[in-house]
Write an enzyme that holds these catalytic residues in place. Sequence first.
Site, mmCIF file in Angstrom:
data_model
loop_
_atom_site.group_PDB
_atom_site.id
_atom_site.type_symbol
_atom_site.label_atom_id
_atom_site.label_comp_id
_atom_site.label_asym_id
_atom_site.label_seq_id
_atom_site.Cartn_x
_atom_site.Cartn_y
_atom_site.Cartn_z
ATOM 1 N N CYS A 208 8.316 8.318 -4.825
ATOM 2 C CA CYS A 208 9.141 8.272 -3.412
ATOM 3 C C CYS A 208 10.853 8.743 -3.291
ATOM 4 C CB CYS A 208 9.419 6.472 -3.906
ATOM 5 S SG CYS A 208 8.477 5.431 -4.330
ATOM 6 N N THR B 17 7.782 0.804 0.726
ATOM 7 C CA THR B 17 8.527 1.151 1.478
ATOM 8 C C THR B 17 8.583 2.367 2.840
ATOM 9 O OG1 THR B 17 9.379 2.164 -0.900
ATOM 10 C CG2 THR B 17 10.576 2.947 0.884
ATOM 11 N N VAL C 233 1.128 -0.885 0.383
ATOM 12 C CA VAL C 233 -0.444 -0.201 -0.305
ATOM 13 C C VAL C 233 1.381 1.027 -0.343
ATOM 14 C CG1 VAL C 233 -1.695 -1.189 1.025
ATOM 15 C CG2 VAL C 233 -0.964 0.194 2.577
ATOM 16 N N ALA D 53 18.931 2.921 0.320
ATOM 17 C CA ALA D 53 18.970 2.840 -1.620
ATOM 18 C C ALA D 53 18.493 4.225 -2.257
ATOM 19 C CB ALA D 53 18.266 1.642 -2.232
ATOM 20 N N GLU E 270 11.069 -2.933 -2.273
ATOM 21 C CA GLU E 270 10.948 -3.279 -3.690
ATOM 22 C C GLU E 270 11.490 -1.842 -4.163
ATOM 23 O OE1 GLU E 270 9.756 -6.022 -5.689
ATOM 24 O OE2 GLU E 270 10.871 -4.190 -6.423
ATOM 25 N N LYS F 299 16.600 0.400 2.470
ATOM 26 C CA LYS F 299 15.333 1.031 0.923
ATOM 27 C C LYS F 299 15.381 2.546 1.349
ATOM 28 C CE LYS F 299 12.721 1.447 -1.917
ATOM 29 N NZ LYS F 299 12.894 0.970 -2.728
ATOM 30 N N GLU G 175 10.098 2.758 -12.328
ATOM 31 C CA GLU G 175 8.765 3.151 -13.353
ATOM 32 C C GLU G 175 9.784 3.452 -14.578
ATOM 33 O OE1 GLU G 175 5.165 5.234 -12.084
ATOM 34 O OE2 GLU G 175 5.671 4.847 -9.926
HETATM 35 P P1 NAD Z 1 0.465 3.069 -5.181
HETATM 36 O O1 NAD Z 1 -0.658 4.741 -4.219
HETATM 37 O O2 NAD Z 1 0.346 3.202 -6.566
HETATM 38 O O3 NAD Z 1 -0.567 2.137 -4.824
HETATM 39 C C1 NAD Z 1 -0.576 1.815 -3.400
HETATM 40 C C2 NAD Z 1 -2.487 1.353 -3.808
HETATM 41 O O4 NAD Z 1 -3.266 0.618 -2.360
HETATM 42 C C3 NAD Z 1 -4.128 1.741 -4.212
HETATM 43 O O5 NAD Z 1 -4.096 1.521 -4.989
HETATM 44 C C4 NAD Z 1 -4.461 2.273 -2.762
HETATM 45 O O6 NAD Z 1 -5.656 1.486 -3.280
HETATM 46 C C5 NAD Z 1 -3.959 0.248 -2.093
HETATM 47 N N1 NAD Z 1 -4.760 0.927 0.060
HETATM 48 C C6 NAD Z 1 -4.218 1.528 0.375
HETATM 49 N N2 NAD Z 1 -4.400 0.670 1.868
HETATM 50 C C7 NAD Z 1 -4.986 -0.304 1.156
HETATM 51 C C8 NAD Z 1 -6.306 -1.460 1.842
HETATM 52 N N3 NAD Z 1 -5.724 -0.429 3.812
HETATM 53 N N4 NAD Z 1 -7.037 -2.487 1.715
HETATM 54 C C9 NAD Z 1 -6.109 -2.398 0.257
HETATM 55 N N5 NAD Z 1 -5.948 -1.118 -0.513
HETATM 56 C C10 NAD Z 1 -5.262 -0.636 -0.150
HETATM 57 O O7 NAD Z 1 1.178 3.542 -4.494
HETATM 58 P P2 NAD Z 1 2.806 2.331 -5.390
HETATM 59 O O8 NAD Z 1 3.430 3.586 -6.419
HETATM 60 O O9 NAD Z 1 2.244 1.220 -5.829
HETATM 61 O O10 NAD Z 1 3.456 2.370 -3.562
HETATM 62 C C11 NAD Z 1 3.117 1.481 -3.051
HETATM 63 C C12 NAD Z 1 4.931 1.244 -2.142
HETATM 64 O O11 NAD Z 1 5.930 0.897 -2.724
HETATM 65 C C13 NAD Z 1 5.107 2.640 -0.959
HETATM 66 O O12 NAD Z 1 5.086 2.839 -0.162
HETATM 67 C C14 NAD Z 1 6.474 3.316 -2.051
HETATM 68 O O13 NAD Z 1 6.999 3.847 -1.280
HETATM 69 C C15 NAD Z 1 6.715 1.089 -3.023
HETATM 70 N N6 NAD Z 1 6.767 1.770 -3.597
HETATM 71 C C16 NAD Z 1 7.823 1.934 -4.452
HETATM 72 C C17 NAD Z 1 7.991 1.543 -6.019
HETATM 73 C C18 NAD Z 1 7.020 2.485 -7.315
HETATM 74 O O14 NAD Z 1 7.728 3.078 -8.577
HETATM 75 N N7 NAD Z 1 6.002 3.468 -7.646
HETATM 76 C C19 NAD Z 1 9.000 1.286 -6.220
HETATM 77 C C20 NAD Z 1 9.396 0.570 -4.661
HETATM 78 C C21 NAD Z 1 8.627 1.094 -3.698
HETATM 79 C C1 UGA Z 2 13.184 5.021 -8.265
HETATM 80 C C2 UGA Z 2 14.559 3.954 -8.083
HETATM 81 O O1 UGA Z 2 14.883 4.163 -9.001
HETATM 82 C C3 UGA Z 2 13.987 2.745 -7.614
HETATM 83 O O2 UGA Z 2 15.262 1.755 -7.512
HETATM 84 C C4 UGA Z 2 13.078 3.409 -6.022
HETATM 85 O O3 UGA Z 2 12.243 1.391 -6.125
HETATM 86 C C5 UGA Z 2 11.773 3.382 -6.520
HETATM 87 O O4 UGA Z 2 12.416 4.964 -6.950
HETATM 88 C C6 UGA Z 2 11.324 3.907 -5.816
HETATM 89 O O5 UGA Z 2 11.325 3.516 -4.089
HETATM 90 O O6 UGA Z 2 10.102 4.180 -5.502
HETATM 91 P P1 UGA Z 2 11.468 5.656 -10.163
HETATM 92 O O7 UGA Z 2 11.224 6.880 -9.163
HETATM 93 O O8 UGA Z 2 10.713 4.834 -10.957
HETATM 94 O O9 UGA Z 2 12.950 4.375 -8.822
HETATM 95 O O10 UGA Z 2 12.601 5.682 -10.786
HETATM 96 P P2 UGA Z 2 14.233 6.828 -11.346
HETATM 97 O O11 UGA Z 2 14.647 6.303 -12.240
HETATM 98 O O12 UGA Z 2 15.163 6.386 -9.718
HETATM 99 O O13 UGA Z 2 13.789 8.337 -11.388
HETATM 100 C C7 UGA Z 2 13.923 9.230 -9.845
HETATM 101 C C8 UGA Z 2 13.248 10.344 -10.612
HETATM 102 O O14 UGA Z 2 15.142 11.158 -10.859
HETATM 103 C C9 UGA Z 2 12.796 10.534 -12.343
HETATM 104 O O15 UGA Z 2 12.547 11.911 -12.278
HETATM 105 C C10 UGA Z 2 14.069 10.787 -13.333
HETATM 106 O O16 UGA Z 2 13.880 11.790 -14.109
HETATM 107 C C11 UGA Z 2 14.933 11.705 -12.407
HETATM 108 N N1 UGA Z 2 16.539 11.395 -12.810
HETATM 109 C C12 UGA Z 2 16.664 10.391 -13.065
HETATM 110 C C13 UGA Z 2 17.699 12.163 -12.871
HETATM 111 O O17 UGA Z 2 16.917 13.829 -12.878
HETATM 112 N N2 UGA Z 2 18.650 11.954 -13.362
HETATM 113 C C14 UGA Z 2 19.330 10.947 -13.686
HETATM 114 O O18 UGA Z 2 19.922 10.305 -14.193
HETATM 115 C C15 UGA Z 2 17.870 9.676 -13.521
#
Ligand code: NAD
Ligand code: UGA
Length: 472
Positions: free
Chosen positions: A278, A135, A93, A225, A167, A222, A171
């Site tokens: 994030c 996270t 979530v 990183a 994770e 996490k 994206e």
């Molecule tokens: P998101 O907002 O896209 O998705 C989270 C989902 O959880 C939502 O659809 C929401 O409705 C649902 N939710 C919330 N509470 C709930 C509940 N009680 N029961 C059922 N569903 C529920 O978020 P995300 O981008 O997928 O990120 C999720 C987590 O992963 C965060 O902690 C984020 O920091 C971490 N993370 C995100 C990324 C990324 O690239 N987006 C990468 C690594 C880690």
């Molecule tokens: C980032 C991390 O790269 C993932 O490892 C992590 O899991 C994730 O956050 C998370 O915890 O949500 P993400 O945010 O999807 O992933 O994308 P990135 O490729 O890291 O880019 C993040 C931002 O930095 C973007 O706006 C991108 O344009 C910018 N960026 C990236 C720069 O400005 N310069 C760079 O050299 C690289």
Amino acid sequence: MIKDIKNICCIGAGYVGGPTMAVIADKCPEIIVNVVDINAKRIEAWNNSSIEKLPIYEPGLGEIIKRRRGKNLHFSTDIKKFISEADMIFISVNTPTKTKGIGAGKASDLKWVESSTRQISKYANGSTIVVEKSTLPVRTAQTIKKILELSSSKNSQKSFSVLSNPEFLSEGTAINDLVNPDRVLIGGDDKNAIEKLIKIYLNWVQKEKIITTNLWSSELSKLIANAFLAQRISSINSITALCESTGADVKEVSQAIKTDHRIGKFFLNPSPGFGGSCFKKDILNLVYICDHYGLHEVSSYWQKVVDINDWQSKRILEIIVEKLFGNIAGKKISILGFSFKANTNDTRESPAIRICKGLLEEGCNLSIYDPKVSVDQIDKDLECPPLIKLNDSNKLKRWELANSVIDSATDSHAIVIVTEWDEFQDLNWELISQKMRSPSWLFDTRSICNIEEAKLYGINIWRIGAAENIFY
Ligand code: NAD
Ligand code: UGA
């Protein structure tokens, strides 16, 4: 003794829950994977028969969904049912920054983690492994364990093991990151539960890439990183300004330092600032935790990474206004790219939002083109609805969604490249220059355009961190 994992439930069908579970379902066809969410609209979109209508755009995801959906991968709002059937439950979530109360603006808001933990404690049956995928601040597993223990102490049939398995996907490259991860990190103190989770990953990840640690190291790694990655971006972005002032070129400086293998070649691309859901929230959370433990020097060190990021987009906004004679009121400006990075439709914390809002405040008209972001999303982000036609002079804040680069550039005084989509790297500057107003400007905030060609057609250029900005 925990039984073999046959049934997984993932709470949260977002940018992490969706792709992560799709890959597990693809790599482990013998395991049933149910992804549940409280957001019925999102679940409906995951179940849409048209792959183009999935709630998130991620290259390669559609093919996996086509292969596994309805077989061993299911999306549902029936949280109670699928939690009760699961041997292993992933919490995926959202954990955004708190907007009010204690720690507002810095601490993570854990209300969704707590509510999903309470759902697990209520509906789970038998022995269940609970995996933190979201996270989380270091030591959150303690809270999760406490909530779950309340339930198991009342019902001897229930028992829980809590693991941290953060994770690291990015994206836009999520599927590749999941299929070929640099590492899989698992934190915990229950060896049996750890083995079960390792067994799942061994279906496609080499053993050497699976790292096990204690719970707190895993949770903290996490955050660290993300902090280190963001720190590199703020470092290179701080140097862009120095390059512009001294005649050095950030592209050349970046290339020169990248060849040192100790520095490494990644995350040194200059930009209008990092976006995404994030980096900012995780660093602010780190700052909050450091302050909580009285480590104020450490917290101010990391706070600077965020400060430089905010400064960079503000600095670019001011440069645009200044170059357009200090006045952009009533002028049309073309914005190319609105997502926070290429290959995603996600706009969370996109620098485009900060830049566009600032430009709109100055009274200009924006024509925004992005290959994947919807008009509704931009409307939400800019907090003002689009106009059908830009020449409606009754409105103060004005923007439209353009259908193409040319559409957006036509009659504009300036083009601002905000996202590094591939199609912006090779634009037809001859045609664009004919469509734009004169004097015309290109602001390349990602340093990706064919500047030499744009110059040939008389366009004024400002390129981020550039040694030489050309003015006609
Ligand atoms: P998101 O907002 O896209 O998705 C989270 C989902 O959880 C939502 O659809 C929401 O409705 C649902 N939710 C919330 N509470 C709930 C509940 N009680 N029961 C059922 N569903 C529920 O978020 P995300 O981008 O997928 O990120 C999720 C987590 O992963 C965060 O902690 C984020 O920091 C971490 N993370 C995100 C990324 C990324 O690239 N987006 C990468 C690594 C880690
Ligand atoms: C980032 C991390 O790269 C993932 O490892 C992590 O899991 C994730 O956050 C998370 O915890 O949500 P993400 O945010 O999807 O992933 O994308 P990135 O490729 O890291 O880019 C993040 C931002 O930095 C973007 O706006 C991108 O344009 C910018 N960026 C990236 C720069 O400005 N310069 C760079 O050299 C690289």
